[in-house]
Write an enzyme that holds these catalytic residues in place. Structure first.
Site, PDB file in Angstrom:
ATOM      1  N   ASP A 102      11.573   8.025   2.351  1.00 46.55           N
ATOM      2  CA  ASP A 102      10.883   6.719   2.323  1.00 46.55           C
ATOM      3  C   ASP A 102      11.757   5.463   2.391  1.00 46.55           C
ATOM      4  O   ASP A 102      12.772   5.375   1.684  1.00 46.55           O
ATOM      5  CB  ASP A 102      10.109   6.555   1.006  1.00 46.55           C
ATOM      6  CG  ASP A 102       9.355   7.779   0.606  1.00 46.55           C
ATOM      7  OD1 ASP A 102       9.273   8.713   1.392  1.00 46.55           O
ATOM      8  OD2 ASP A 102       8.865   7.799  -0.537  1.00 46.55           O
ATOM      9  N   GLU A 126       0.610   8.095  -2.679  1.00 45.56           N
ATOM     10  CA  GLU A 126       2.017   7.734  -2.840  1.00 45.56           C
ATOM     11  C   GLU A 126       2.297   6.394  -2.147  1.00 45.56           C
ATOM     12  O   GLU A 126       1.592   5.978  -1.235  1.00 45.56           O
ATOM     13  CB  GLU A 126       2.918   8.809  -2.224  1.00 45.56           C
ATOM     14  CG  GLU A 126       2.723  10.194  -2.835  1.00 45.56           C
ATOM     15  CD  GLU A 126       3.784  11.198  -2.382  1.00 45.56           C
ATOM     16  OE1 GLU A 126       4.438  11.787  -3.252  1.00 45.56           O
ATOM     17  OE2 GLU A 126       3.957  11.383  -1.170  1.00 45.56           O
TER      18      GLU A 126
HETATM   19  C1  FRU Z   1       6.951  10.047  -0.711  1.00 46.57           C
HETATM   20  C2  FRU Z   1       7.631  10.509  -1.978  1.00 46.57           C
HETATM   21  C3  FRU Z   1       7.448   9.480  -3.071  1.00 46.57           C
HETATM   22  C4  FRU Z   1       8.609   9.729  -3.967  1.00 46.57           C
HETATM   23  C5  FRU Z   1       9.687  10.111  -2.994  1.00 46.57           C
HETATM   24  C6  FRU Z   1      10.665  11.128  -3.494  1.00 46.57           C
HETATM   25  O1  FRU Z   1       7.501  10.545   0.448  1.00 46.57           O
HETATM   26  O2  FRU Z   1       7.124  11.770  -2.376  1.00 46.57           O
HETATM   27  O3  FRU Z   1       6.210   9.530  -3.721  1.00 46.57           O
HETATM   28  O4  FRU Z   1       8.948   8.604  -4.704  1.00 46.57           O
HETATM   29  O5  FRU Z   1       9.037  10.621  -1.850  1.00 46.57           O
HETATM   30  O6  FRU Z   1      11.733  11.281  -2.628  1.00 46.57           O
END
Ligand code: FRU
Length: 517
Positions: free
Chosen positions: A61, A244
């Site tokens: 992300d 998310e």
């Molecule tokens: C989304 C996610 C988020 C988390 C991160 C962990 O892709 O699952 O919710 O913070 O990736 O790497």
């Protein structure tokens, strides 16, 4: 005396103090040393030309996408030591134009008890005193009956655009700050912003008792002390499960919630990606944050796009960048790739006819060279190639129309990243108004999903596309940004031909540019 004054001011005015310790922990120092050496082993040609990729190792992300002291900052979920997901650090890059990125040393590492299993996603804001504040999710694994579970809390780090110190009173949001019955195991990805009156808000993804997702809203006077305000919106198992990476902002007189739901079920042509994207558009009374969505849509209709974040440019444009990847198709990769994960193009977003529109950042056009233009080219059953229309770093505008509206063509096909062995294919069926991307011949050695279909607006066989190719990706902007399809591809770079063929007869206009950094 000075010290006494400082202690007094801190206590009386509650000025947040940072931990008295060296700025960088051993864990962060090791990561910084490692990444610098490892990144030197990656040649520029082995990376995307104008999309941001991991400095070395793994990227997911976008985090802390912000404009700070005249530069765009992009942090990202980062595991420097391997090209697979691992204990999350925050990687860091800066840019003046969101197209040319310069890597900076990793910003934060999992080095405190509350984030020892990872510094998960979050965001950034400029504090009134000029420092930059990062708000992120600290993850700590705890033994539970039947296994281990994450404890997820929200934490802060403050810095100068290069070095960041974690806040002494971390975590600033934990189990006591979530509504009863809601999960502390799924409480993550804070997106922070400052309101016009100077107060701060943040939205955080969470899982309520129904096992679904919801977005929690918090308020703070100073960005350090936070209070739960309300559930901004609850999913009630309508769009996937856990939500998310939320982002919430005003755009063109409407309010927009972007989020990435896990475990989505497809609905017609929407939400086919499992781990998908969702855009809710509606009105919001910001006195009490009463958000009433009127429209929902996927953000991207291709295969690879997740967890986008937006930034407001100084001139008022809102720009979105997503992780150009999908959790379900991460095995689409080059076998010996030293980096994994790319960001999408910066996309200017707007609301038009109640929908989210996305267009490549207009400064992209400054990268254009080597123009080749053709109009009124007839395309039939024999595949054609056009002089000067080839390449793997390309910006191509394509207008397709029927030659004879009464005798509409059946299927128009454009192939790119093509040689004898490989190609990626876009096919358009005007009778069904369906555009399909198919990348099964694009370097994958895995039996995973390689195609996605998108219902587009088209009448009498007319369709306008803008196709932006970088070495390892294709982004297809449909009908001037009404929809976008994004996919990664790992086809060898010398497969660079572009061809057109049609079942029936169509006419096309093509304007192609090479893109050069
Ligand atoms: C989304 C996610 C988020 C988390 C991160 C962990 O892709 O699952 O919710 O913070 O990736 O790497």
């Amino acid at each position: 005396m000075l010290l006494l004054l400082l202690v007094y001011m801190t206590e009386v005015f509650m000025i947040p103090v940072m931990k008295e310790k060296s700025m960088t922990s051993q864990t962060l120092r090791e990561a910084r040393t490692y990444e610098e050496a490892a990144a030197k082993m990656i040649r520029n040609e082995e990376r995307p030309a104008f999309h941001l990729s991991a400095f070395t190792g793994w990227m997911n992300d976008p985090n802390g996408f912000s404009y700070y002291n005249g530069m765009y900052h992009m942090f990202y979920q980062y595991h420097p030591y391997d090209a697979i997901w691992g204990p999350m650090h925050w990687g860091h890059a800066v840019s003046r134009d969101m197209l040319h990125w310069e890597f900076l040393p990793a910003a934060i590492a999992p080095d405190e008890f509350y984030d020892m299993n990872g510094c998960f996603s979050g965001s950034a804001v400029t504090l009134p005193d000029g420092r930059q504040l990062l708000m992120y999710t600290g993850v700590q694994k705890q033994r539970m009956p039947g296994g281990a579970a994450d404890i997820q809390t929200q934490c802060l780090a403050v810095g100068d655009g290069l070095n960041y110190e974690k806040y002494e009173q971390n975590p600033v949001l934990d189990a006591k700050d979530i509504p009863e019955g809601c999960s502390i195991n799924d409480f993550r990805d804070p997106k922070i912003w400052q309101e016009k009156d100077g107060t701060f808000r943040c939205v955080v993804g969470n899982r309520p008792a129904d096992g679904s997702g919801q977005i929690l809203l918090y308020r703070s006077e100073d960005a350090f002390n936070w209070k739960f305000e309300k559930v901004l919106i609850a999913n009630h198992n309508r769009f996937g499960k856990m939500w998310e990476c939320p982002d919430f902002f005003e755009l063109d007189g409407k309010y927009v919630l972007l989020t990435s739901p896990q475990d989505m079920l497809p609905e017609g042509f929407e939400y086919h990606n499992g781990n998908g994207t969702l855009c809710l558009i509606g009105d919001c009374d910001t006195q009490n944050y009463d958000f009433k969505p009127e429209h929902d849509q996927a953000i991207d209709y291709g295969i690879d796009f997740y967890a986008p974040q937006t930034v407001l440019m100084p001139d008022g444009r809102r720009v979105m960048i997503g992780w150009m990847q999908n959790w379900d198709t991460c095995s689409m990769r080059m076998p010996s790739q030293p980096w994994f994960g790319q960001m999408s193009l910066p996309r200017e977003i707007s609301i038009e006819n109640g929908r989210l529109y996305q267009r490549p950042l207009r400064e992209m056009e400054e990268l254009r060279t080597e123009r080749a233009a053709f109009s009124g080219v007839r395309v039939g059953e024999n595949a054609i190639e056009l002089e000067g229309v080839h390449g793997r770093c390309v910006d191509l505008e394509l207008k397709i129309r029927a030659v004879n509206a009464e005798d509409l063509y059946h299927k128009f096909i454009m192939r790119f990243a093509q040689d004898e062995r490989f190609h990626t294919q876009l096919s358009f069926r005007p009778h069904e108004s369906v555009l399909k991307i198919d990348r099964k011949f694009s370097g994958s050695r895995r039996a995973i999903i390689h195609q996605r279909r998108c219902k587009v607006n088209s009448s009498s066989g007319e369709l306008n596309l803008r196709i932006i190719l970088d070495r390892f990706s294709a982004e297809i902007f449909i009908n001037d940004g009404e929809q976008v399809m994004t996919a990664t591809l790992y086809t060898p770079q010398n497969a660079d031909r572009i061809s057109f063929v049609c079942d029936g007869e169509a006419e096309i206009d093509v304007v192609k540019y090479s893109l050069q950094m």
